[in-house]
Design a protein around this motif. Sequence first.
Motif, PDB file in Angstrom:
ATOM      1  N   ARG A   3     -45.175 -46.697 -54.990  1.00 64.12           N
ATOM      2  CA  ARG A   3     -44.451 -45.510 -54.522  1.00 64.12           C
ATOM      3  C   ARG A   3     -43.713 -44.855 -55.688  1.00 64.12           C
ATOM      4  NH1 ARG A   3     -46.275 -42.995 -50.716  1.00 64.12           N
ATOM      5  NH2 ARG A   3     -44.422 -41.741 -51.007  1.00 64.12           N
ATOM      6  N   ARG A   4     -43.170 -45.666 -56.575  1.00 60.59           N
ATOM      7  CA  ARG A   4     -42.465 -45.123 -57.744  1.00 60.59           C
ATOM      8  C   ARG A   4     -43.428 -44.321 -58.620  1.00 60.59           C
ATOM      9  NH1 ARG A   4     -40.577 -49.705 -59.703  1.00 60.59           N
ATOM     10  NH2 ARG A   4     -38.708 -49.635 -58.410  1.00 60.59           N
ATOM     11  N   LEU A   5     -44.648 -44.821 -58.773  1.00 57.05           N
ATOM     12  CA  LEU A   5     -45.644 -44.118 -59.572  1.00 57.05           C
ATOM     13  C   LEU A   5     -46.045 -42.802 -58.902  1.00 57.05           C
ATOM     14  CD1 LEU A   5     -47.552 -44.132 -62.031  1.00 57.05           C
ATOM     15  CD2 LEU A   5     -49.191 -45.414 -60.634  1.00 57.05           C
ATOM     16  N   VAL A   6     -46.275 -42.844 -57.608  1.00 57.82           N
ATOM     17  CA  VAL A   6     -46.617 -41.615 -56.881  1.00 57.82           C
ATOM     18  C   VAL A   6     -45.508 -40.581 -57.041  1.00 57.82           C
ATOM     19  CG1 VAL A   6     -46.992 -40.628 -54.586  1.00 57.82           C
ATOM     20  CG2 VAL A   6     -48.108 -42.784 -55.213  1.00 57.82           C
ATOM     21  N   ASN A   7     -44.271 -41.037 -56.971  1.00 53.18           N
ATOM     22  CA  ASN A   7     -43.136 -40.123 -57.087  1.00 53.18           C
ATOM     23  C   ASN A   7     -42.943 -39.579 -58.499  1.00 53.18           C
ATOM     24  OD1 ASN A   7     -42.564 -40.419 -54.367  1.00 53.18           O
ATOM     25  ND2 ASN A   7     -41.103 -42.094 -54.702  1.00 53.18           N
ATOM     26  N   ALA A   8     -43.727 -40.097 -59.452  1.00 57.71           N
ATOM     27  CA  ALA A   8     -43.651 -39.598 -60.829  1.00 57.71           C
ATOM     28  C   ALA A   8     -44.550 -38.384 -61.045  1.00 57.71           C
ATOM     29  CB  ALA A   8     -44.014 -40.707 -61.806  1.00 57.71           C
ATOM     30  N   GLY A   9     -44.924 -37.719 -59.964  1.00 57.66           N
ATOM     31  CA  GLY A   9     -45.669 -36.468 -60.090  1.00 57.66           C
ATOM     32  C   GLY A   9     -47.073 -36.473 -59.530  1.00 57.66           C
ATOM     33  N   TYR A  10     -47.421 -37.505 -58.743  1.00 56.42           N
ATOM     34  CA  TYR A  10     -48.757 -37.600 -58.173  1.00 56.42           C
ATOM     35  C   TYR A  10     -48.723 -37.476 -56.650  1.00 56.42           C
ATOM     36  CZ  TYR A  10     -50.069 -39.589 -62.730  1.00 56.42           C
ATOM     37  OH  TYR A  10     -50.284 -39.794 -64.063  1.00 56.42           O
ATOM     38  N   VAL A  11     -49.905 -37.335 -56.074  1.00 55.26           N
ATOM     39  CA  VAL A  11     -50.104 -37.537 -54.642  1.00 55.26           C
ATOM     40  C   VAL A  11     -51.254 -38.514 -54.481  1.00 55.26           C
ATOM     41  CG1 VAL A  11     -49.219 -35.289 -53.915  1.00 55.26           C
ATOM     42  CG2 VAL A  11     -51.659 -35.547 -54.421  1.00 55.26           C
ATOM     43  N   ASP A  12     -51.172 -39.351 -53.454  1.00 58.20           N
ATOM     44  CA  ASP A  12     -52.295 -40.213 -53.115  1.00 58.20           C
ATOM     45  C   ASP A  12     -53.293 -39.351 -52.343  1.00 58.20           C
ATOM     46  OD1 ASP A  12     -53.686 -42.007 -50.962  1.00 58.20           O
ATOM     47  OD2 ASP A  12     -53.094 -43.381 -52.563  1.00 58.20           O
ATOM     48  N   ALA A  13     -54.513 -39.232 -52.876  1.00 53.18           N
ATOM     49  CA  ALA A  13     -55.477 -38.311 -52.294  1.00 53.18           C
ATOM     50  C   ALA A  13     -55.752 -38.630 -50.825  1.00 53.18           C
ATOM     51  CB  ALA A  13     -56.778 -38.343 -53.098  1.00 53.18           C
ATOM     52  N   ALA A  14     -55.920 -39.908 -50.494  1.00 52.07           N
ATOM     53  CA  ALA A  14     -56.203 -40.282 -49.109  1.00 52.07           C
ATOM     54  C   ALA A  14     -55.029 -39.953 -48.202  1.00 52.07           C
ATOM     55  CB  ALA A  14     -56.550 -41.767 -49.032  1.00 52.07           C
ATOM     56  N   ASP A  15     -53.835 -40.253 -48.647  1.00 52.47           N
ATOM     57  CA  ASP A  15     -52.637 -39.937 -47.883  1.00 52.47           C
ATOM     58  C   ASP A  15     -52.523 -38.433 -47.665  1.00 52.47           C
ATOM     59  OD1 ASP A  15     -50.140 -40.367 -46.616  1.00 52.47           O
ATOM     60  OD2 ASP A  15     -49.093 -40.004 -48.493  1.00 52.47           O
ATOM     61  N   GLN A  16     -52.909 -37.664 -48.669  1.00 53.26           N
ATOM     62  CA  GLN A  16     -52.786 -36.209 -48.616  1.00 53.26           C
ATOM     63  C   GLN A  16     -53.640 -35.603 -47.502  1.00 53.26           C
ATOM     64  OE1 GLN A  16     -50.588 -34.801 -50.486  1.00 53.26           O
ATOM     65  NE2 GLN A  16     -51.021 -32.623 -50.541  1.00 53.26           N
ATOM     66  N   VAL A  17     -54.809 -36.187 -47.241  1.00 51.52           N
ATOM     67  CA  VAL A  17     -55.719 -35.606 -46.245  1.00 51.52           C
ATOM     68  C   VAL A  17     -55.720 -36.376 -44.926  1.00 51.52           C
ATOM     69  CG1 VAL A  17     -57.203 -34.657 -48.038  1.00 51.52           C
ATOM     70  CG2 VAL A  17     -57.723 -36.910 -47.084  1.00 51.52           C
ATOM     71  N   GLY A  18     -54.791 -37.319 -44.763  1.00 54.11           N
ATOM     72  CA  GLY A  18     -54.701 -38.061 -43.515  1.00 54.11           C
ATOM     73  C   GLY A  18     -55.627 -39.250 -43.417  1.00 54.11           C
ATOM     74  N   ALA A  19     -56.094 -39.753 -44.574  1.00 54.89           N
ATOM     75  CA  ALA A  19     -56.983 -40.917 -44.590  1.00 54.89           C
ATOM     76  C   ALA A  19     -56.309 -42.117 -45.244  1.00 54.89           C
ATOM     77  CB  ALA A  19     -58.278 -40.578 -45.327  1.00 54.89           C
ATOM     78  N   GLY A  20     -54.981 -42.115 -45.277  1.00 57.84           N
ATOM     79  CA  GLY A  20     -54.245 -43.135 -46.009  1.00 57.84           C
ATOM     80  C   GLY A  20     -54.229 -44.508 -45.384  1.00 57.84           C
ATOM     81  N   LEU A  21     -54.711 -44.631 -44.146  1.00 60.38           N
ATOM     82  CA  LEU A  21     -54.736 -45.940 -43.494  1.00 60.38           C
ATOM     83  C   LEU A  21     -56.129 -46.569 -43.484  1.00 60.38           C
ATOM     84  CD1 LEU A  21     -52.350 -45.397 -40.442  1.00 60.38           C
ATOM     85  CD2 LEU A  21     -51.889 -46.638 -42.559  1.00 60.38           C
ATOM     86  N   ILE A  22     -57.097 -45.906 -44.095  1.00 61.28           N
ATOM     87  CA  ILE A  22     -58.448 -46.485 -44.150  1.00 61.28           C
ATOM     88  C   ILE A  22     -58.451 -47.623 -45.168  1.00 61.28           C
ATOM     89  CG2 ILE A  22     -60.870 -46.068 -44.651  1.00 61.28           C
ATOM     90  CD1 ILE A  22     -60.461 -43.172 -43.868  1.00 61.28           C
ATOM     91  N   PRO A  23     -58.762 -48.845 -44.763  1.00 59.17           N
ATOM     92  CA  PRO A  23     -58.693 -49.983 -45.700  1.00 59.17           C
ATOM     93  C   PRO A  23     -59.848 -49.963 -46.694  1.00 59.17           C
ATOM     94  CG  PRO A  23     -59.509 -50.715 -43.569  1.00 59.17           C
ATOM     95  CD  PRO A  23     -59.126 -49.271 -43.401  1.00 59.17           C
ATOM     96  N   THR A  24     -59.583 -50.527 -47.867  1.00 64.82           N
ATOM     97  CA  THR A  24     -60.620 -50.606 -48.913  1.00 64.82           C
ATOM     98  C   THR A  24     -60.945 -52.039 -49.315  1.00 64.82           C
ATOM     99  OG1 THR A  24     -59.023 -50.467 -50.747  1.00 64.82           O
ATOM    100  CG2 THR A  24     -59.841 -48.380 -49.830  1.00 64.82           C
TER     101      THR A  24
END
Length: 282
Positions: free
Chosen positions: A212-233
């Motif tokens: 989360r700290r890294l994301v807050n350093a100026g990024y977005v998680d692509a999956a989270d951005q489009v509503g796919a952030g809960l799909i497991p890998t």
Amino acid sequence: MLATVALTPYIAVAGLLWGAIALFARRWVVGLVVMLVSIVLVANVAARAFPDSRPNGVGTAVRVMTSNTLGGLADAQVIVDIVRERNIDVLALQELTPEMVGDLDRAGLRALLPNRVFLAAPGGEGSGIASRYPVVRRDLTGPSTLRQAGALVDLPGPDMEVVSVHPLPPVEVVGPEPWQRELAGLPPRDLGGPVRVLAGDFNATLDHVALRRLVNAGYVDAADQVGAGLIPTWPSDFPLWPPPVTLDHVLVDARCAVDTVDVITVPGTDHRAVVTQFVVPK
């Protein structure tokens, strides 16, 4: 403890059930406390299933794929087929072995993505970046146990920097310190330089503070951005244990508009590939 954090979505749901049972048993204090905590967790986790606001995307559309090859055991032909069918521009590979490089080239990768920065190594130490466009090697990370290839990609418009991310897992016998140090060593967004993309096996979910700290350093998680952030890998075969979690991510500069994210099973590896399309602004 860090491994347990990855199970937060499951813990949140279990907490709701536990709280409901406690209330049914008239354990009012326990039931209310557990329910309140669980509701907060569920609200935080459930947000990943809904798309966020998207900035206007005017620029170069880029398709990036990341795949952990499990020490070269992944099906190279399937990876190349995905690259071809999805018209991938940049491929980030983790656990890239010399043998896997040969398998990928025999399957046709070089014809599709002829430019590369490959740091192949035996076992799980190697990584690499293959690109449709010219690349120049860049060392963008701090010291790490596993190799994390970096490259400047010469896009038709503004350039883009890419890192194939693979910090040491926090469950290794050496403890979580290397994982924390290596995640902290990943580069933040550079407002004065090219757009940056961090793609790979982070061995972390969005519930981990370090990510989360890294994301807050100026990024977005692509999956989270489009509503796919809960799909497991991982793990890709969905066993009863360990429960599937989202360890593989594509973090893009927050100035980029994310269009799509797909998670695809690749035979031979325990990680699912992540494919995303986004727009690098002019």
